[in-house]
Design a protein around this motif. Structure first.
Motif, PDB file in Angstrom:
ATOM      1  N   LYS A 163      82.623  28.405  36.037  1.00 48.09           N
ATOM      2  CA  LYS A 163      82.090  27.118  37.012  1.00 48.09           C
ATOM      3  C   LYS A 163      81.922  25.820  35.969  1.00 48.09           C
ATOM      4  CE  LYS A 163      82.267  29.926  40.549  1.00 48.09           C
ATOM      5  NZ  LYS A 163      83.347  29.645  41.480  1.00 48.09           N
ATOM      6  N   ILE A 164      81.687  26.128  34.937  1.00 47.19           N
ATOM      7  CA  ILE A 164      81.485  24.888  34.145  1.00 47.19           C
ATOM      8  C   ILE A 164      82.968  24.297  34.102  1.00 47.19           C
ATOM      9  CG2 ILE A 164      81.357  23.971  31.520  1.00 47.19           C
ATOM     10  CD1 ILE A 164      78.931  26.166  31.345  1.00 47.19           C
ATOM     11  N   ASP A 165      83.852  24.938  33.773  1.00 50.51           N
ATOM     12  CA  ASP A 165      85.148  24.504  33.797  1.00 50.51           C
ATOM     13  C   ASP A 165      85.575  23.625  34.982  1.00 50.51           C
ATOM     14  OD1 ASP A 165      85.509  25.868  31.338  1.00 50.51           O
ATOM     15  OD2 ASP A 165      86.362  27.327  32.164  1.00 50.51           O
ATOM     16  N   GLN A 166      85.272  24.163  36.194  1.00 56.00           N
ATOM     17  CA  GLN A 166      85.475  23.612  37.279  1.00 56.00           C
ATOM     18  C   GLN A 166      84.873  22.360  37.686  1.00 56.00           C
ATOM     19  OE1 GLN A 166      84.640  26.284  40.520  1.00 56.00           O
ATOM     20  NE2 GLN A 166      86.391  27.996  39.612  1.00 56.00           N
ATOM     21  N   ALA A 167      83.580  22.337  37.208  1.00 56.57           N
ATOM     22  CA  ALA A 167      82.752  21.225  37.223  1.00 56.57           C
ATOM     23  C   ALA A 167      83.363  20.151  36.539  1.00 56.57           C
ATOM     24  CB  ALA A 167      81.304  21.318  37.154  1.00 56.57           C
ATOM     25  N   LEU A 168      83.561  20.557  35.318  1.00 55.38           N
ATOM     26  CA  LEU A 168      84.079  19.362  34.371  1.00 55.38           C
ATOM     27  C   LEU A 168      85.634  18.861  34.811  1.00 55.38           C
ATOM     28  CD1 LEU A 168      83.023  20.731  31.003  1.00 55.38           C
ATOM     29  CD2 LEU A 168      82.059  19.006  32.045  1.00 55.38           C
ATOM     30  N   ARG A 169      86.209  19.747  35.391  1.00 54.22           N
ATOM     31  CA  ARG A 169      87.575  19.226  35.971  1.00 54.22           C
ATOM     32  C   ARG A 169      87.405  18.207  37.077  1.00 54.22           C
ATOM     33  NH1 ARG A 169      89.364  24.387  35.098  1.00 54.22           N
ATOM     34  NH2 ARG A 169      89.162  25.125  37.170  1.00 54.22           N
ATOM     35  N   ILE A 170      86.349  18.390  37.985  1.00 51.55           N
ATOM     36  CA  ILE A 170      86.235  17.561  39.069  1.00 51.55           C
ATOM     37  C   ILE A 170      85.297  16.472  38.669  1.00 51.55           C
ATOM     38  CG2 ILE A 170      84.470  17.485  41.409  1.00 51.55           C
ATOM     39  CD1 ILE A 170      85.427  20.753  41.521  1.00 51.55           C
ATOM     40  N   PHE A 171      84.488  16.496  37.811  1.00 51.46           N
ATOM     41  CA  PHE A 171      83.558  15.498  37.699  1.00 51.46           C
ATOM     42  C   PHE A 171      83.822  14.476  36.575  1.00 51.46           C
ATOM     43  CE2 PHE A 171      80.729  17.990  40.442  1.00 51.46           C
ATOM     44  CZ  PHE A 171      80.706  17.211  41.594  1.00 51.46           C
ATOM     45  N   ASN A 172      84.448  14.988  35.638  1.00 50.42           N
ATOM     46  CA  ASN A 172      84.878  14.223  34.325  1.00 50.42           C
ATOM     47  C   ASN A 172      86.137  13.688  34.380  1.00 50.42           C
ATOM     48  OD1 ASN A 172      82.407  14.534  33.011  1.00 50.42           O
ATOM     49  ND2 ASN A 172      83.186  15.615  31.408  1.00 50.42           N
ATOM     50  N   ASN A 173      86.619  12.660  33.663  1.00 52.15           N
ATOM     51  CA  ASN A 173      87.863  12.245  33.768  1.00 52.15           C
ATOM     52  C   ASN A 173      88.681  12.381  32.189  1.00 52.15           C
ATOM     53  OD1 ASN A 173      86.837   9.953  32.164  1.00 52.15           O
ATOM     54  ND2 ASN A 173      86.628   8.664  34.027  1.00 52.15           N
ATOM     55  N   ASN A 174      88.054  13.011  31.402  1.00 49.08           N
ATOM     56  CA  ASN A 174      88.641  13.143  30.141  1.00 49.08           C
ATOM     57  C   ASN A 174      88.735  11.942  29.447  1.00 49.08           C
ATOM     58  OD1 ASN A 174      88.763  15.935  30.412  1.00 49.08           O
ATOM     59  ND2 ASN A 174      90.446  15.777  31.722  1.00 49.08           N
ATOM     60  N   SER A 175      87.941  11.145  29.436  1.00 45.75           N
ATOM     61  CA  SER A 175      87.890   9.819  28.779  1.00 45.75           C
ATOM     62  C   SER A 175      87.350   9.801  27.400  1.00 45.75           C
ATOM     63  CB  SER A 175      87.144   8.485  29.468  1.00 45.75           C
ATOM     64  OG  SER A 175      85.855   9.090  29.862  1.00 45.75           O
ATOM     65  N   VAL A 176      86.519  10.901  27.093  1.00 41.90           N
ATOM     66  CA  VAL A 176      86.098  11.054  25.822  1.00 41.90           C
ATOM     67  C   VAL A 176      86.565  12.455  25.269  1.00 41.90           C
ATOM     68  CG1 VAL A 176      83.821  11.499  24.530  1.00 41.90           C
ATOM     69  CG2 VAL A 176      83.741   9.763  26.262  1.00 41.90           C
ATOM     70  N   PRO A 177      86.978  12.562  24.058  1.00 49.34           N
ATOM     71  CA  PRO A 177      87.867  13.835  23.720  1.00 49.34           C
ATOM     72  C   PRO A 177      86.518  14.860  23.627  1.00 49.34           C
ATOM     73  CG  PRO A 177      88.233  12.137  22.154  1.00 49.34           C
ATOM     74  CD  PRO A 177      87.590  11.452  23.117  1.00 49.34           C
ATOM     75  N   TYR A 178      86.921  16.040  23.984  1.00 49.71           N
ATOM     76  CA  TYR A 178      86.081  17.198  23.818  1.00 49.71           C
ATOM     77  C   TYR A 178      86.368  17.832  22.587  1.00 49.71           C
ATOM     78  CZ  TYR A 178      85.552  17.413  28.883  1.00 49.71           C
ATOM     79  OH  TYR A 178      85.342  17.010  30.478  1.00 49.71           O
ATOM     80  N   ILE A 179      84.900  18.510  22.131  1.00 48.55           N
ATOM     81  CA  ILE A 179      85.049  19.243  21.128  1.00 48.55           C
ATOM     82  C   ILE A 179      84.410  20.467  21.537  1.00 48.55           C
ATOM     83  CG2 ILE A 179      82.905  18.544  20.244  1.00 48.55           C
ATOM     84  CD1 ILE A 179      83.736  18.731  17.170  1.00 48.55           C
TER      85      ILE A 179
END
Length: 170
Positions: free
Chosen positions: A22-38
């Protein structure tokens, strides 16, 4: 607009968000990947990064990552961040509960010339869900995490959830 966003988040969470996927799902919906993840795995034991906690002060005081510095989650808190990190080439990892608020702050830092900014994937929730340590305001390991509210708290599986003292606590 702020309240509309909170309502949408709450509705999204009401329909069964819990656990890692569900964390994965929320990040896909609410983030736009403008900051690289670590990832937590890549960050574990890596001391080259300055850790900045972008949650509310009450959340930070319950627990945070070791050696993290609280900077807050509001645009008005950015001046504090600039004072804490005057060198724009400092390697920074931002985090919040799951990574949404930290992406917002990361976008602002990048826009203002910071060159090595990362967003901790899944935030402190994923960190703790993976069994990694968090520390209280006295520097002692703790099992407690401020779960933001009961809806977002469904994504936190491996901690004692703390609620309260937040203005918008549900």
């Amino acid at each position: 607009m702020k309240y509309l966003f909170q309502i949408l988040i709450s509705l999204f969470c009401l329909y069964g968000l819990h656990g890692q996927s569900k964390i994965d799902q929320a990040l896909r919906i609410f983030n736009n990947n403008s900051v690289p993840y670590i990832t937590a795995e890549r960050l574990t034991g890596n001391t080259r990064f300055l850790l900045l906690d972008t949650r509310e002060k009450e959340e930070f005081e319950v627990s945070h990552l070791e050696n993290a510095v609280w900077v807050g989650d509001k645009i008005s808190d950015l001046d504090r961040t600039y004072n804490i990190v005057p060198e724009k080439n400092t390697p920074i990892v931002l985090y919040c509960s799951i990574g949404i608020r930290s992406e917002d702050i990361g976008e602002k830092l990048i826009k203002n010339g910071y060159t090595e900014v990362y967003n901790l994937y899944g935030g402190i929730f994923e960190w703790k869900n993976k069994g990694l340590p968090v520390y209280d305001s006295f520097g002692q390991k703790t099992d407690r995490i401020h779960a933001y509210n009961k809806h977002w708290g469904k994504m936190l599986n491996n901690a004692t959830k703390v609620y309260g003292h937040r203005k918008h606590n549900n």
